[in-house]
Structures are given as structure tokens and as C-alpha cells.
Design a protein around this motif. Structure first.
Motif, PDB file in Angstrom:
ATOM      1  N   HIS A 298       0.827  -1.200   0.000  1.00 53.13           N
ATOM      2  CA  HIS A 298       0.000   0.000   0.000  1.00 53.13           C
ATOM      3  C   HIS A 298       0.867   1.259   0.000  1.00 53.13           C
ATOM      4  O   HIS A 298       0.580   2.231  -0.726  1.00 53.13           O
ATOM      5  CB  HIS A 298      -0.913  -0.018   1.234  1.00 53.13           C
ATOM      6  CG  HIS A 298      -1.785   1.206   1.338  1.00 53.13           C
ATOM      7  ND1 HIS A 298      -2.848   1.434   0.508  1.00 53.13           N
ATOM      8  CD2 HIS A 298      -1.732   2.278   2.193  1.00 53.13           C
ATOM      9  CE1 HIS A 298      -3.429   2.580   0.828  1.00 53.13           C
ATOM     10  NE2 HIS A 298      -2.766   3.114   1.849  1.00 53.13           N
ATOM     11  N   LEU A 299       1.895   1.294   0.829  1.00 52.86           N
ATOM     12  CA  LEU A 299       2.810   2.432   0.832  1.00 52.86           C
ATOM     13  C   LEU A 299       3.483   2.619  -0.511  1.00 52.86           C
ATOM     14  O   LEU A 299       3.676   3.749  -0.988  1.00 52.86           O
ATOM     15  CB  LEU A 299       3.844   2.270   1.939  1.00 52.86           C
ATOM     16  CG  LEU A 299       3.323   2.310   3.384  1.00 52.86           C
ATOM     17  CD1 LEU A 299       4.457   2.016   4.357  1.00 52.86           C
ATOM     18  CD2 LEU A 299       2.698   3.656   3.689  1.00 52.86           C
ATOM     19  N   LEU A 300       3.841   1.488  -1.142  1.00 58.58           N
ATOM     20  CA  LEU A 300       4.462   1.552  -2.460  1.00 58.58           C
ATOM     21  C   LEU A 300       3.495   2.130  -3.492  1.00 58.58           C
ATOM     22  O   LEU A 300       3.861   2.989  -4.305  1.00 58.58           O
ATOM     23  CB  LEU A 300       4.912   0.143  -2.878  1.00 58.58           C
ATOM     24  CG  LEU A 300       5.612   0.030  -4.240  1.00 58.58           C
ATOM     25  CD1 LEU A 300       6.897   0.850  -4.235  1.00 58.58           C
ATOM     26  CD2 LEU A 300       5.901  -1.420  -4.561  1.00 58.58           C
ATOM     27  N   TYR A 301       2.241   1.698  -3.415  1.00 54.76           N
ATOM     28  CA  TYR A 301       1.241   2.212  -4.344  1.00 54.76           C
ATOM     29  C   TYR A 301       0.985   3.699  -4.137  1.00 54.76           C
ATOM     30  O   TYR A 301       0.859   4.468  -5.105  1.00 54.76           O
ATOM     31  CB  TYR A 301      -0.055   1.415  -4.168  1.00 54.76           C
ATOM     32  CG  TYR A 301      -1.238   2.027  -4.888  1.00 54.76           C
ATOM     33  CD1 TYR A 301      -1.345   1.950  -6.274  1.00 54.76           C
ATOM     34  CD2 TYR A 301      -2.231   2.702  -4.181  1.00 54.76           C
ATOM     35  CE1 TYR A 301      -2.425   2.512  -6.938  1.00 54.76           C
ATOM     36  CE2 TYR A 301      -3.306   3.272  -4.831  1.00 54.76           C
ATOM     37  CZ  TYR A 301      -3.397   3.176  -6.213  1.00 54.76           C
ATOM     38  OH  TYR A 301      -4.457   3.735  -6.870  1.00 54.76           O
ATOM     39  N   GLU A 302       0.919   4.143  -2.883  1.00 56.94           N
ATOM     40  CA  GLU A 302       0.680   5.543  -2.598  1.00 56.94           C
ATOM     41  C   GLU A 302       1.817   6.418  -3.109  1.00 56.94           C
ATOM     42  O   GLU A 302       1.586   7.516  -3.639  1.00 56.94           O
ATOM     43  CB  GLU A 302       0.501   5.749  -1.085  1.00 56.94           C
ATOM     44  CG  GLU A 302      -0.779   5.164  -0.515  1.00 56.94           C
ATOM     45  CD  GLU A 302      -2.006   5.886  -1.006  1.00 56.94           C
ATOM     46  OE1 GLU A 302      -1.877   7.078  -1.381  1.00 56.94           O
ATOM     47  OE2 GLU A 302      -3.096   5.278  -1.027  1.00 56.94           O
ATOM     48  N   SER A 303       3.044   5.952  -2.961  1.00 56.59           N
ATOM     49  CA  SER A 303       4.179   6.743  -3.442  1.00 56.59           C
ATOM     50  C   SER A 303       4.163   6.865  -4.958  1.00 56.59           C
ATOM     51  O   SER A 303       4.464   7.932  -5.501  1.00 56.59           O
ATOM     52  CB  SER A 303       5.487   6.116  -2.964  1.00 56.59           C
ATOM     53  OG  SER A 303       5.627   4.810  -3.504  1.00 56.59           O
ATOM     54  N   VAL A 304       3.774   5.799  -5.633  1.00 56.51           N
ATOM     55  CA  VAL A 304       3.721   5.858  -7.096  1.00 56.51           C
ATOM     56  C   VAL A 304       2.572   6.752  -7.557  1.00 56.51           C
ATOM     57  O   VAL A 304       2.699   7.514  -8.514  1.00 56.51           O
ATOM     58  CB  VAL A 304       3.568   4.426  -7.669  1.00 56.51           C
ATOM     59  CG1 VAL A 304       3.335   4.469  -9.177  1.00 56.51           C
ATOM     60  CG2 VAL A 304       4.809   3.610  -7.372  1.00 56.51           C
ATOM     61  N   ARG A 305       1.437   6.681  -6.872  1.00 54.88           N
ATOM     62  CA  ARG A 305       0.295   7.492  -7.281  1.00 54.88           C
ATOM     63  C   ARG A 305       0.545   8.979  -7.072  1.00 54.88           C
ATOM     64  O   ARG A 305       0.149   9.821  -7.890  1.00 54.88           O
ATOM     65  CB  ARG A 305      -0.933   7.056  -6.470  1.00 54.88           C
ATOM     66  CG  ARG A 305      -2.226   7.736  -6.933  1.00 54.88           C
ATOM     67  CD  ARG A 305      -3.376   7.386  -6.027  1.00 54.88           C
ATOM     68  NE  ARG A 305      -3.173   7.945  -4.690  1.00 54.88           N
ATOM     69  CZ  ARG A 305      -4.064   7.891  -3.717  1.00 54.88           C
ATOM     70  NH1 ARG A 305      -5.223   7.255  -3.911  1.00 54.88           N
ATOM     71  NH2 ARG A 305      -3.799   8.413  -2.530  1.00 54.88           N
ATOM     72  N   GLU A 306       1.209   9.337  -5.999  1.00 53.07           N
ATOM     73  CA  GLU A 306       1.457  10.738  -5.718  1.00 53.07           C
ATOM     74  C   GLU A 306       2.493  11.332  -6.661  1.00 53.07           C
ATOM     75  O   GLU A 306       2.352  12.463  -7.120  1.00 53.07           O
ATOM     76  CB  GLU A 306       1.904  10.922  -4.263  1.00 53.07           C
ATOM     77  CG  GLU A 306       0.845  10.569  -3.228  1.00 53.07           C
ATOM     78  CD  GLU A 306      -0.333  11.517  -3.265  1.00 53.07           C
ATOM     79  OE1 GLU A 306      -0.147  12.661  -3.735  1.00 53.07           O
ATOM     80  OE2 GLU A 306      -1.428  11.117  -2.842  1.00 53.07           O
ATOM     81  N   THR A 307       3.533  10.606  -6.932  1.00 53.62           N
ATOM     82  CA  THR A 307       4.619  11.129  -7.764  1.00 53.62           C
ATOM     83  C   THR A 307       4.423  10.865  -9.244  1.00 53.62           C
ATOM     84  O   THR A 307       5.023  11.548 -10.081  1.00 53.62           O
ATOM     85  CB  THR A 307       5.955  10.519  -7.314  1.00 53.62           C
ATOM     86  OG1 THR A 307       5.888   9.089  -7.453  1.00 53.62           O
ATOM     87  CG2 THR A 307       6.234  10.860  -5.854  1.00 53.62           C
ATOM     88  N   GLY A 308       3.616   9.857  -9.596  1.00 57.85           N
ATOM     89  CA  GLY A 308       3.407   9.533 -11.000  1.00 57.85           C
ATOM     90  C   GLY A 308       4.602   8.832 -11.644  1.00 57.85           C
ATOM     91  O   GLY A 308       4.703   8.775 -12.877  1.00 57.85           O
ATOM     92  N   GLY A 309       5.526   8.308 -10.845  1.00 55.44           N
ATOM     93  CA  GLY A 309       6.701   7.631 -11.383  1.00 55.44           C
ATOM     94  C   GLY A 309       6.488   6.130 -11.544  1.00 55.44           C
ATOM     95  O   GLY A 309       5.386   5.596 -11.391  1.00 55.44           O
ATOM     96  N   THR A 310       7.577   5.461 -11.852  1.00 52.74           N
ATOM     97  CA  THR A 310       7.566   4.002 -12.060  1.00 52.74           C
ATOM     98  C   THR A 310       8.590   3.365 -11.138  1.00 52.74           C
ATOM     99  O   THR A 310       9.705   3.878 -10.989  1.00 52.74           O
ATOM    100  CB  THR A 310       7.907   3.645 -13.508  1.00 52.74           C
ATOM    101  OG1 THR A 310       6.961   4.300 -14.376  1.00 52.74           O
ATOM    102  CG2 THR A 310       7.831   2.144 -13.730  1.00 52.74           C
ATOM    103  N   ILE A 311       8.204   2.270 -10.518  1.00 51.22           N
ATOM    104  CA  ILE A 311       9.092   1.553  -9.613  1.00 51.22           C
ATOM    105  C   ILE A 311       9.393   0.179 -10.198  1.00 51.22           C
ATOM    106  O   ILE A 311       8.472  -0.563 -10.595  1.00 51.22           O
ATOM    107  CB  ILE A 311       8.451   1.408  -8.218  1.00 51.22           C
ATOM    108  CG1 ILE A 311       8.251   2.802  -7.577  1.00 51.22           C
ATOM    109  CG2 ILE A 311       9.296   0.536  -7.317  1.00 51.22           C
ATOM    110  CD1 ILE A 311       7.614   2.747  -6.225  1.00 51.22           C
ATOM    111  N   VAL A 312      10.650  -0.129 -10.259  1.00 49.93           N
ATOM    112  CA  VAL A 312      11.101  -1.452 -10.728  1.00 49.93           C
ATOM    113  C   VAL A 312      11.245  -2.359  -9.516  1.00 49.93           C
ATOM    114  O   VAL A 312      12.013  -2.063  -8.594  1.00 49.93           O
ATOM    115  CB  VAL A 312      12.435  -1.345 -11.489  1.00 49.93           C
ATOM    116  CG1 VAL A 312      12.905  -2.716 -11.930  1.00 49.93           C
ATOM    117  CG2 VAL A 312      12.278  -0.404 -12.686  1.00 49.93           C
ATOM    118  N   VAL A 313      10.496  -3.431  -9.500  1.00 50.94           N
ATOM    119  CA  VAL A 313      10.478  -4.348  -8.371  1.00 50.94           C
ATOM    120  C   VAL A 313      11.329  -5.564  -8.708  1.00 50.94           C
ATOM    121  O   VAL A 313      11.079  -6.240  -9.716  1.00 50.94           O
ATOM    122  CB  VAL A 313       9.041  -4.792  -8.048  1.00 50.94           C
ATOM    123  CG1 VAL A 313       9.038  -5.732  -6.867  1.00 50.94           C
ATOM    124  CG2 VAL A 313       8.172  -3.569  -7.765  1.00 50.94           C
TER     125      VAL A 313
END
Length: 335
Positions: A298-313
Motif C-alpha cells: 500500500h505504501l508503495l502504491y501511494e508513493s507511485v500514485r502521488e509522484t506519478g513515477g515508475t518503480i522497478v520491483v
């Protein structure tokens, strides 16, 4: 010309008082002294009560009495002589002195041979000429008196300037006439003294903050003093409290320090509550690994939604959710 001379005299008083304005010089009256500035007229210009009707009644009464006596003397003597005219004037004057009119708000104290006899009015009333006299006309309407105390020391030795307004009226004309020499001046000085004593018994902060309590205290003290004079105190209202500029700075710093103290206490209480909540959540997540992992997602999703970036997992990270994620989502993260 008279107005110009009066203005010049006021200007000279102001210069003698250190360059202050004439109004300020009159209100101050001297450094460190208490001054009472009564408002003698409380009515708006154009709404002041007129005594023209009373004066007109006296003139008409005098004329009628003079004409009646003159006519009677002429009929009795057959002519008008100096004695008849003098007698007519005398009797007309006695008629005017015996008949009186009091306005609706007036009460007239009548003395008979120097002793109190009655209180007459309002309306038409009669007195015995020479024997009785109208000693005083008392206005029973509400009166307004402004008074103040300059540089009066409080209990903590702080000089304050306080301005107040007194609302009062006379309910017993007899007591106001016979018990005190000048009840108006007596009420003013009583209010002045009560204000000075009230300020001297309290601290500067208490006087400035607890204004309503000061009003009630002044009203109670004044009621006890003026009750024997036939005067009722309606209310006392403190209009302004002036603190010396140097003391204002000190009080401002004290207030700022107090606010900072309260802010820090509130912040520490909030941090304590947050720490207690975090401790409870830590115990909960320690007993439930799946909830901890979902929280991380959930924290990961919130950070992506706020910044609009992409996270490589990394693939190893996705394997950690194998127990809680569906197979399709796990395969997607694995790619």
C-alpha cells in the motif's frame, strides 16, 4: 471674537501642559492624578428638552393676574393710578411664585420655612408664597459620567491608565437634596475613589484581563456608598485600559513564551500518542506477516500514485508476497 479668545486660552493651557491638546490637557489635569470628566449633557443636539412651555406659562399667568387685578382696581376706584398698578404687579408676581410646573422627569423639593415639606411634580403644583420655596429641581433621568485614573499603581506596582463610564440616576429627590451637598460631584468623586482602590488591589494582568469582574466590583462598591444619597448605580463599564509601552513589550514576550510552551506541550502529547499507536501497530504487524506485506504494498502504491513515477520491483521482492498474492499477480511481478 469670544470663540477665538477661548481657543487661544485652551492653546496656552495645552502648551503649559507639555504640548498636549486642549482636550488631553483638560482630561489629564496633572501627572499622576485622577481626574473625573463628567458629561453634563447626555442628549443629542436637537433632542434637548425645552423649558419654553414652562416660561410661557409663567408669562401668561403673570399677564392674566396683572390684567385681572388691574381691572378690579379700576372698577373699584374708577381709574388707574400708581397704587393700582403697583398692587397689580405685586399680586401677579405672587401668583407666578405660587403656581409651578415640573417636567415629566423633574422632581421639586419644597421646603416650608426651612424644613422639608414634600417632593412635588411632575405637572402642575402650588406653593405658598414666601412661606414655601422650591429648593431644588432634580432630574431623575439616567445620567452618564465618564471618569478615569491616570498612572494608578496596581498591586504589583505597575502604573495603569483606566477609563470608565458610569450610568446612574436619582430615585429619591429628598435624600439627594438633604443628605449631601452636591450629589453629582459626590457620585463622581466616589466613582473616582472606587476605581483607584480597585486598581490598587489587583495586579496589572488581572486588571487587563478580568475587566467584567472589575465592572461588577465597582458597581457593588458604588451602590454601597451612594445608596444613602438617593442615587442608584445602573452599571459601570470600563472602556479602556492603557499599559505603559515598555510594559507592553514585556507582556508580549511573556505571552509569546507561554504560547511556545503550550505548543511544545501539545507536540509532545501528540508524539506520545503516535508512539503508543506505533507500538500497537508494531505488535500487530509482528504477529501477522501478511498484513505487514500488504501495508508495504500500500505504501508503495501511494508513493507511485502521488509522484506519478515508475518503480522497478526485483524478482526476489515479489517472491516475498507469494503467500498473500494471487498466482496471476505473482507471475506479473515475476516478469
Amino acid at each position: 471674537m469670544a470663540f477665538g479668545r477661548r481657543r487661544a486660552a485652551q492653546a496656552q493651557v495645552a502648551m503649559a501642559d507639555g504640548g498636549a491638546t486642549p482636550a488631553a490637557a483638560q482630561a489629564r489635569g496633572g501627572r499622576g492624578r485622577l481626574r473625573v470628566a463628567p458629561d453634563p449633557v447626555t442628549e443629542v443636539i436637537g433632542e434637548r428638552a425645552s423649558n419654553g412651555g414652562v416660561l410661557l406659562f409663567s408669562v401668561v399667568l403673570f399677564a392674566l393676574a396683572f390684567a385681572a387685578v388691574l381691572a378690579a382696581g379700576t372698577a373699584a376706584t374708577g381709574g388707574v393710578g400708581p397704587a393700582t398698578v403697583a398692587l397689580a404687579v405685586l399680586l401677579a408676581a405672587l401668583a407666578v411664585s405660587a403656581c409651578h410646573i415640573a417636567q415629566q422627569w423633574e422632581r421639586v423639593v419644597v421646603l416650608r420655612l426651612g424644613k422639608f415639606n414634600r417632593v412635588s411634580g411632575p405637572g402642575l403644583f402650588w406653593t405658598w408664597p414666601v412661606i414655601e420655596s422650591n429648593t431644588m429641581r432634580v432630574d431623575t433621568r439616567t445620567r452618564v459620567t465618564s471618569f478615569g485614573a491616570e498612572e494608578t499603581l496596581t498591586a504589583d506596582l505597575v502604573p495603569l491608565d483606566v477609563n470608565a463610564v458610569l450610568f446612574w440616576h436619582v430615585w429619591d429627590a429628598r435624600a439627594a437634596c438633604t443628605e449631601v451637598g452636591d450629589f453629582t460631584r459626590a457620585v463622581e468623586l466616589a466613582a473616582q475613589t472606587a476605581l483607584r482602590d480597585a486598581i490598587g488591589r489587583a495586579g496589572a494582568a488581572e486588571v487587563a484581563i478580568r475587566r467584567e469582574q472589575l465592572d461588577r466590583e465597582l458597581k457593588r462598591v458604588l451602590e454601597e456608598k451612594v445608596a444613602a444619597w438617593g442615587v442608584t448605580i445602573l452599571s459601570v463599564e470600563v472602556r479602556d485600559i492603557l499599559v505603559p509601552p515598555e510594559l507592553q513589550e514585556v507582556m508580549s514576550l511573556e505571552a509569546q513564551a507561554e504560547q511556545r510552551k503550550k505548543a511544545r506541550i501539545i507536540l509532545m502529547e501528540a508524539e506520545q500518542d503516535i508512539a503508543e499507536l506505533m507500538e500497537e501497530m508494531g505488535d500487530f504487524y509482528a504477529a501477522n506477516d501478511a498484513a505487514l506485506r500488504l501495508r508495504a504494498m500500500h505504501l508503495l502504491y501511494e508513493s507511485v500514485r502521488e509522484t506519478g513515477g515508475t518503480i522497478v520491483v526485483p524478482s526476489s521482492f515479489s517472491e516475498g508476497f507469494g503467500d498473500v498474492l494471487p498466482d496471476t499477480l505473482r507471475e506479473t511481478l515475476g516478469r
